[in-house]
Design a protein around this motif. Structure first.
Motif, PDB file in Angstrom:
ATOM      1  N   ARG A 237       0.800  -1.312   0.081  1.00  0.00           N
ATOM      2  CA  ARG A 237       0.042   0.038   0.109  1.00  0.00           C
ATOM      3  C   ARG A 237       0.954   1.385   0.020  1.00  0.00           C
ATOM      4  NH1 ARG A 237      -1.806   0.889   5.768  1.00  0.00           N
ATOM      5  NH2 ARG A 237       0.453   1.547   5.681  1.00  0.00           N
ATOM      6  N   ASP A 238       1.823   1.403   0.931  1.00  0.00           N
ATOM      7  CA  ASP A 238       2.735   2.465   0.988  1.00  0.00           C
ATOM      8  C   ASP A 238       3.301   2.987  -0.521  1.00  0.00           C
ATOM      9  OD1 ASP A 238       2.061   2.758   3.727  1.00  0.00           O
ATOM     10  OD2 ASP A 238       3.868   2.043   4.300  1.00  0.00           O
ATOM     11  N   GLU A 239       3.952   1.812  -1.219  1.00  0.00           N
ATOM     12  CA  GLU A 239       4.303   1.875  -2.520  1.00  0.00           C
ATOM     13  C   GLU A 239       3.456   2.468  -3.292  1.00  0.00           C
ATOM     14  OE1 GLU A 239       7.602   1.955  -3.654  1.00  0.00           O
ATOM     15  OE2 GLU A 239       8.304   1.829  -1.419  1.00  0.00           O
ATOM     16  N   LEU A 240       2.207   1.722  -3.411  1.00  0.00           N
ATOM     17  CA  LEU A 240       1.228   1.993  -4.264  1.00  0.00           C
ATOM     18  C   LEU A 240       0.987   3.658  -3.966  1.00  0.00           C
ATOM     19  CD1 LEU A 240      -0.814   1.444  -6.368  1.00  0.00           C
ATOM     20  CD2 LEU A 240      -2.289   0.653  -4.677  1.00  0.00           C
ATOM     21  N   MET A 346     -16.610  -2.762  -4.942  1.00  0.00           N
ATOM     22  CA  MET A 346     -15.103  -3.373  -5.427  1.00  0.00           C
ATOM     23  C   MET A 346     -14.097  -2.456  -4.978  1.00  0.00           C
ATOM     24  SD  MET A 346     -16.284  -4.687  -9.269  1.00  0.00           S
ATOM     25  CE  MET A 346     -14.531  -5.215  -9.451  1.00  0.00           C
ATOM     26  N   SER A 347     -14.312  -1.261  -4.933  1.00  0.00           N
ATOM     27  CA  SER A 347     -12.988  -0.550  -4.561  1.00  0.00           C
ATOM     28  C   SER A 347     -12.930  -0.346  -3.143  1.00  0.00           C
ATOM     29  CB  SER A 347     -13.410   1.009  -4.960  1.00  0.00           C
ATOM     30  OG  SER A 347     -14.487   1.680  -4.369  1.00  0.00           O
ATOM     31  N   THR A 352      -9.675  -1.892   1.477  1.00  0.00           N
ATOM     32  CA  THR A 352      -9.601  -2.513   2.689  1.00  0.00           C
ATOM     33  C   THR A 352      -8.465  -3.536   2.480  1.00  0.00           C
ATOM     34  OG1 THR A 352     -11.965  -1.928   3.098  1.00  0.00           O
ATOM     35  CG2 THR A 352     -10.877  -3.777   4.356  1.00  0.00           C
ATOM     36  N   ALA A 353      -8.522  -4.329   1.774  1.00  0.00           N
ATOM     37  CA  ALA A 353      -7.506  -5.516   1.446  1.00  0.00           C
ATOM     38  C   ALA A 353      -6.162  -5.007   1.697  1.00  0.00           C
ATOM     39  CB  ALA A 353      -7.781  -6.338   0.104  1.00  0.00           C
ATOM     40  N   LEU A 354      -5.783  -3.787   1.019  1.00  0.00           N
ATOM     41  CA  LEU A 354      -4.659  -3.224   0.876  1.00  0.00           C
ATOM     42  C   LEU A 354      -4.349  -2.250   2.163  1.00  0.00           C
ATOM     43  CD1 LEU A 354      -4.454  -1.997  -3.002  1.00  0.00           C
ATOM     44  CD2 LEU A 354      -2.984  -3.607  -1.756  1.00  0.00           C
ATOM     45  N   ARG A 355      -5.156  -2.435   3.130  1.00  0.00           N
ATOM     46  CA  ARG A 355      -5.107  -1.783   4.384  1.00  0.00           C
ATOM     47  C   ARG A 355      -5.037  -0.331   4.544  1.00  0.00           C
ATOM     48  NH1 ARG A 355      -5.714  -6.396   5.342  1.00  0.00           N
ATOM     49  NH2 ARG A 355      -4.657  -7.690   6.498  1.00  0.00           N
ATOM     50  N   GLY A 365     -14.965   5.143  -2.279  1.00  0.00           N
ATOM     51  CA  GLY A 365     -16.056   4.320  -2.388  1.00  0.00           C
ATOM     52  C   GLY A 365     -17.153   5.247  -2.571  1.00  0.00           C
ATOM     53  N   HIS A 366     -17.365   6.312  -1.815  1.00  0.00           N
ATOM     54  CA  HIS A 366     -18.394   7.415  -2.183  1.00  0.00           C
ATOM     55  C   HIS A 366     -18.268   7.989  -3.553  1.00  0.00           C
ATOM     56  CE1 HIS A 366     -21.451  10.071  -0.594  1.00  0.00           C
ATOM     57  NE2 HIS A 366     -20.772  11.160  -0.382  1.00  0.00           N
ATOM     58  N   LEU A 367     -16.964   8.498  -3.721  1.00  0.00           N
ATOM     59  CA  LEU A 367     -16.952   9.061  -5.133  1.00  0.00           C
ATOM     60  C   LEU A 367     -17.296   8.132  -6.227  1.00  0.00           C
ATOM     61  CD1 LEU A 367     -13.574  11.115  -4.441  1.00  0.00           C
ATOM     62  CD2 LEU A 367     -15.804  12.189  -4.806  1.00  0.00           C
ATOM     63  N   VAL A 368     -16.846   6.983  -6.198  1.00  0.00           N
ATOM     64  CA  VAL A 368     -17.168   6.016  -7.314  1.00  0.00           C
ATOM     65  C   VAL A 368     -18.793   5.849  -7.319  1.00  0.00           C
ATOM     66  CG1 VAL A 368     -16.900   3.618  -7.849  1.00  0.00           C
ATOM     67  CG2 VAL A 368     -15.078   4.620  -7.084  1.00  0.00           C
TER      68      VAL A 368
END
Length: 500
Positions: A237-240, A346-347, A352-355, A365-368
């Motif tokens: 997550r930090d690298e992403l 999905m987002s 969430t999986a990426l913490r 999620g709200h914006l999507v």
């Protein structure tokens, strides 16, 4: 300040390096940049450098600060490396540092602060992952060359010895910096096996520095992408995050997809390839999403905003629900009904999986979920109440929604693009006007909960909540009203409601 000397180590590389020895010297401009870097941290270069030298310990500025100085980029990091083991580092900085912390001492790193400067000193080391481990095994060394060999890329494997100012570049990092190419000091297969996160760092640096990957690095990243599964989600997550906040995240995302890295980080992105968008028949959803990301960044900059992680994630992910909702109708028409609802879910699941933090997950999620709402606006047919609801539903994400919605227009039809821009100009003006009139971002019913209870002669309970929502809808529909009018409407509603 001591004289700054520059030299390159022209010792032949080990056979495992597999590259010919390259001797390269900094240009006059680069020499001046290194000198300025050392001069800017005189306290560290002189006081701490002399302190270590007096006790026969080596100390060198290493990695990012050296690279950035040679690139003419500002850097706030002060990363140092030494042959002193952590306990010895603590002894040497005792009485000199203003404060010390040891949260990273398990990996050979001591943090400290001196006169406003924050430093990290790390013992020469090598580190490697066992095949199934998420934590590296660390061993200490005594040779700066061995320490630089274990670094991720040659452009980060350059150092400046302190206090002498000697430039150390045993693996041709300066030449690669000038060629704008990312190579590993040793074999890329060994480097990525030792720390698979370096695969993500490769694409991140490509986006951050506008570099290309050396062919052998790209090949190893492709072949070993599945090794990322042993790295903790937090580190990925930090690298992403750093990639997305870089000047050109599209470059990094494309590399992730082309090299198969995205399959293990954001698998929804490559799945958007070739899924034809009903509004943009000449672009697949993947290309469209990257264009939206580019345009969102342009708008972000033109509006004077700092790089915005939530906005960039939303731009990248706004259409990830399309592959799951694709349907074929008559006349070769492709539809993606409710893809915004599916995409929001999905987002949230992926982030969430990426913490990612809960607020980031919720905001993206709200914006999507809202990104299609504007398309019902037409040429301004919405009533003021519909505009109020649009702004209320966006809440504190309204400015991001403005940017995302504008960026989502990627049509090549200039007339259509201009019409959409005019319509969005119109809705923004209307929202601004209504906000000035009614403080739109803090809309409340004209009666609060206590007043509702007093008027209806009831205590707290579901009825009060229903009455509150009724008055809120009334406010959104008609704007603010006098207390007497609101009370009359409430009594009328309650009479009808209580009869049932």
């Amino acid at each position: 300040m001591p004289n700054t000397e520059f030299s390159s180590n022209d010792t032949a590389r080990d056979e495992r390096i597999g590259r010919s020895s390259v001797v390269d010297e900094p240009t006059g401009e680069q020499r001046a940049a290194i000198t300025a870097l050392i001069d800017s941290m005189r306290t560290v270069s002189e006081e701490l450098g002399d302190r270590f030298a007096a006790h026969d310990q080596q100390l060198a500025l290493v990695g990012g600060p050296v690279r950035d100085a040679l690139l003419g980029r500002a850097s706030n990091d002060i990363d140092l490396t030494t042959d002193a083991v952590p306990q010895r580092i603590l002894e040497l900085v005792d009485g000199w540092a203003d404060s010390v912390w040891t949260v990273g001492i398990e990996f050979g790193t001591v943090g400290l602060r001196k006169r406003g400067d924050q430093l990290e000193i790390t013992t020469y080391r090598s580190e490697a992952y066992s095949p199934k481990s998420r934590k590296p095994e660390v061993s200490y060394g005594t040779d700066i060359r061995d320490d630089l060999l274990r670094r991720d890329f040659t452009v980060n494997a350059m150092a400046v010895r302190l206090p002498s100012g000697e430039f150390v570049d045993p693996f041709g990092g300066l030449a690669d910096l000038r060629a704008k190419v990312l190579r590993t000091p040793g074999r890329p297969e060994d480097s990525f096996s030792d720390d698979p996160l370096r695969i993500m760092r490769a694409v991140r640096f490509a986006a951050q520095l506008d570099f290309t990957l050396a062919p052998e690095v790209a090949e190893a990243a492709r072949d070993m992408a599945d090794r990322l599964t042993i790295v903790s989600a937090e580190r990925v997550r930090d690298e992403l995050t750093k990639l997305l906040l870089s000047p050109n995240p599209r470059r990094g995302i494309e590399l992730m997809v082309d090299l198969g890295i995205a399959e293990h980080v954001l698998p929804e992105i490559p799945k958007m390839r070739l899924e034809i968008d009903e509004h943009h028949r000449h672009k697949d959803v993947y290309e469209h999403s990257l264009t939206v990301l580019d345009q969102a960044i342009d708008l972000e900059r033109s509006r004077g905003h700092e790089p915005d992680l939530v906005l960039r994630l939303a731009a990248l992910l706004h259409d990830i629900g399309k592959p799951k909702t694709r349907a074929f109708e008559g006349g070769n028409r492709v539809t993606f009904h409710h893809h915004e609802v599916v995409g929001a879910s999905m987002s949230r699941k992926r982030l969430t999986a990426l913490r990612f933090p809960k607020d980031v997950v919720g905001q993206v999620g709200h914006l999507v979920a809202l990104h299609l709402r504007f398309h019902g606006y037409g040429k301004g047919e919405w009533t003021d109440s519909a505009v109020r609801r649009y702004a209320r539903d966006a809440g504190d994400q309204l400015e991001r929604l403005h940017i995302l919605t504008r960026a989502d227009c990627t049509t090549r039809n200039r007339r259509k693009a201009a019409a959409l821009a005019r319509s969005y100009d119109d809705i923004e003006r209307r929202i601004e006007t209504l906000a000035e009139q009614e403080e739109l971002d803090r809309i409340r019913p004209d009666l609060d909960g206590n007043e509702i209870q007093e008027i209806l002669g009831v205590g707290p309970g579901p009825l009060v909540g229903k009455a509150y929502r009724f008055l809120l809808e009334l406010r959104l529909e008609h704007g603010p009203m006098e207390k007497e009018t609101a009370e009359r409407e409430l009594r009328s509603w309650a009479a009808d409601h209580l009869e049932r």
